[in-house]
Design an enzyme around this catalytic site. Structure first.
Site, PDB file in Angstrom:
ATOM      1  N   SER A  72       0.794  -1.233   0.000  1.00 31.02           N
ATOM      2  CA  SER A  72       0.000   0.000   0.000  1.00 31.02           C
ATOM      3  C   SER A  72       0.824   1.280   0.000  1.00 31.02           C
ATOM      4  O   SER A  72       0.266   2.362  -0.151  1.00 31.02           O
ATOM      5  CB  SER A  72      -0.944   0.019   1.210  1.00 31.02           C
ATOM      6  OG  SER A  72      -0.223   0.157   2.415  1.00 31.02           O
ATOM      7  N   LYS A 109       1.478   5.794   6.530  1.00 26.39           N
ATOM      8  CA  LYS A 109       0.668   6.456   5.501  1.00 26.39           C
ATOM      9  C   LYS A 109       1.204   7.847   5.222  1.00 26.39           C
ATOM     10  O   LYS A 109       1.954   8.416   6.002  1.00 26.39           O
ATOM     11  CB  LYS A 109      -0.799   6.585   5.957  1.00 26.39           C
ATOM     12  CG  LYS A 109      -1.491   5.268   6.237  1.00 26.39           C
ATOM     13  CD  LYS A 109      -1.686   4.471   4.979  1.00 26.39           C
ATOM     14  CE  LYS A 109      -2.304   3.113   5.283  1.00 26.39           C
ATOM     15  NZ  LYS A 109      -2.095   2.182   4.203  1.00 26.39           N
TER      16      LYS A 109
END
Length: 151
Positions: A72, A109
Site C-alpha cells: 500500500s 501512511k
C-alpha cells in the site's frame, strides 16, 4: 470490549552511547548508471561514512520499524520489509509519511488534510483512510528515511 495495553510511544530508545560510530567505506564518487570512468580512483583512506550520522538526525527521538504494508505504500517508495527510520521530534505536516496508531495497530501512511479532514493516503488502488472529525490521530513519528533491502 477489553482494552489491550499498548506500549507508550518510543520517545527514547536508549542512551546516546547506543549509537556507536560504525564508519564504512564510502566511494569518493557517485556510481554511474551508465558506463563508469576507468580513470577514477575507487577508495581513499579517508573515504568513510557513518550511517548513523547520515540517517539519524536526533538519536533520542528516533526509532526503527519494519514496514508491513502489503504494497500500500509502494507509490511512495516503501516496500514490505523495508526498514523505516522514524523521528518523533519532527512535527508532522501534510505530505509527510507518518507512523500512526490506528484502530489498535500501527500504520504507515502519507498525511494530508482535505476539506478540513485528516486523510491518510496510500498507493493507487488502496482507499485512503478518512479520519473522523471527532477522532484524535495518535502520530508516533515522521519517517525520515527508509532502507530497501535487495537481497
Amino acid at each position: 470490549m477489553l482494552a489491550t495495553h499498548l506500549p507508550d510511544p518510543p520517545t527514547l530508545i536508549g542512551p546516546i552511547g547506543v549509537f556507536n560510530a560504525r564508519a564504512l567505506p564510502m566511494l569518493a564518487m557517485r556510481a554511474a548508471c551508465g558506463f563508469p570512468s576507468p580513470a577514477e580512483d575507487f577508495f581513499r583512506e579517508d573515504d568513510r561514512l557513518d550511517l548513523n550520522e547520515k540517517l539519524i538526525a536526533n538519536p533520542p527521538a528516533t526509532f526503527l520499524v519494519h514496514a508491513d504494508c502489503g504494497g500500500s505504500m509502494v507509490d511512495y517508495g516503501i516496500h514490505d520489509g523495508d526498514l523505516l527510520i522514524v523521528d518523533r521530534s519532527i512535527n508532522a505536516r501534510p505530505g509527510h509519511t507518518i507512523v500512526a496508531l490506528w484502530e489498535g495497530g500501527f500504520v504507515v501512511k502519507k498525511l494530508y488534510v482535505r476539506a478540513n479532514r485528516i486523510v491518510l493516503a496510500s498507493s493507487a488502488g488502496f482507499p485512503p483512510i478518512l479520519v473522523p472529525e471527532d477522532m484524535e490521530l495518535d502520530i508516533w513519528g515522521v519517517v525520515r528515511s527508509s532502507i530497501h533491502f535487495h537481497v
